[in-house]
Design a protein around this motif. Structure first.
Motif, short mmCIF file in Angstrom:
data_model
loop_
_atom_site.label_atom_id
_atom_site.label_comp_id
_atom_site.label_asym_id
_atom_site.label_seq_id
_atom_site.Cartn_x
_atom_site.Cartn_y
_atom_site.Cartn_z
N HIS A 264 0.86 -1.17 0.00
CA HIS A 264 0.00 0.00 0.00
C HIS A 264 0.90 1.23 0.00
O HIS A 264 1.74 1.39 0.88
N PHE B 67 1.07 5.29 0.11
CA PHE B 67 0.35 6.50 0.49
C PHE B 67 1.18 7.70 0.06
O PHE B 67 2.39 7.74 0.30
N ILE C 214 -0.74 6.25 9.98
CA ILE C 214 -0.48 5.19 8.99
C ILE C 214 0.67 4.31 9.47
O ILE C 214 0.59 3.09 9.41
N GLU D 184 -1.25 -3.54 10.83
CA GLU D 184 -1.68 -4.14 9.57
C GLU D 184 -1.25 -5.60 9.55
O GLU D 184 -0.37 -6.00 10.29
N ARG E 232 3.83 -1.07 3.81
CA ARG E 232 3.32 0.28 3.59
C ARG E 232 4.47 1.19 3.19
O ARG E 232 5.54 1.14 3.78
N TYR F 239 -1.99 -1.07 -3.68
CA TYR F 239 -3.00 -0.04 -3.49
C TYR F 239 -2.29 1.30 -3.41
O TYR F 239 -1.19 1.41 -2.87
N LEU F 240 -2.93 2.34 -3.93
CA LEU F 240 -2.36 3.68 -3.92
C LEU F 240 -3.40 4.62 -3.35
O LEU F 240 -4.55 4.65 -3.81
N THR F 241 -3.00 5.40 -2.33
CA THR F 241 -3.91 6.36 -1.69
C THR F 241 -3.25 7.72 -1.65
O THR F 241 -2.11 7.85 -1.18
N LEU F 242 -3.94 8.75 -2.13
CA LEU F 242 -3.48 10.13 -2.05
C LEU F 242 -4.25 10.82 -0.94
O LEU F 242 -5.49 10.80 -0.93
N MET F 243 -3.53 11.40 0.00
CA MET F 243 -4.15 12.14 1.10
C MET F 243 -3.64 13.57 1.00
O MET F 243 -2.52 13.87 1.41
N ASN F 244 -4.46 14.45 0.45
CA ASN F 244 -4.06 15.84 0.24
C ASN F 244 -4.45 16.67 1.46
O ASN F 244 -5.58 17.05 1.63
#
Length: 129
Positions: free
Chosen positions: A5, A7, A24, A29, A35, A99-104
């Motif tokens: 994953h 982030f 995070i 996990e 991660r 998995y790719l997550t962008l947290m702006n």
């Protein structure tokens, strides 16, 4: 089956972004997940302090000196370059799913110890100005 994953957290050097990175990194996990946290911010020294979070199966990367007043290409190129480097790393290349997550959260600074109803009108105005 292993999974990875990635982030990308903007504004990671302080405030909400810093807290997100810490959560995070500390979040428990499954052992089969790695991660990778790409921390984006303006203050390299502060990013380096955040990157020292000790968490199992978590890798941190720094993209410093991001200034919002720069042209979009100058802002996105170092982030995409770091993302490419991370995606080509051995721990991701061997993962069965990624998995790719962008947290702006750039420009968001607030007191995370409070719930929404505990903020005063002055604090809301200060945080959103």
């Amino acid at each position: 089956m292993s999974r990875a994953h990635v982030f990308i957290v903007t504004g990671a050097n302080r405030g909400l972004g810093r807290s997100i990175v810490k959560l995070i990194a500390q979040r428990a996990e499954p052992n089969n997940e790695t991660r990778h946290i790409i921390m984006v911010g303006r203050d390299q020294q502060a990013l380096e302090q955040v990157a020292q979070a000790d968490a199992k199966n978590t890798f941190t990367y720094i993209v410093p000196s991001i200034e919002l007043g720069k042209p979009a290409r100058e802002i996105t190129e170092p982030i995409l370059s770091k993302l490419n480097e991370v995606l080509l790393s051995a721990s991701i290349a061997s993962a069965s799913s990624v998995y790719l997550t962008l947290m702006n959260s750039a420009g968001t600074i607030c007191d995370l110890s409070k719930t929404v109803d505990q903020y005063s009108e002055e604090e809301v105005t200060e945080y959103t100005a």
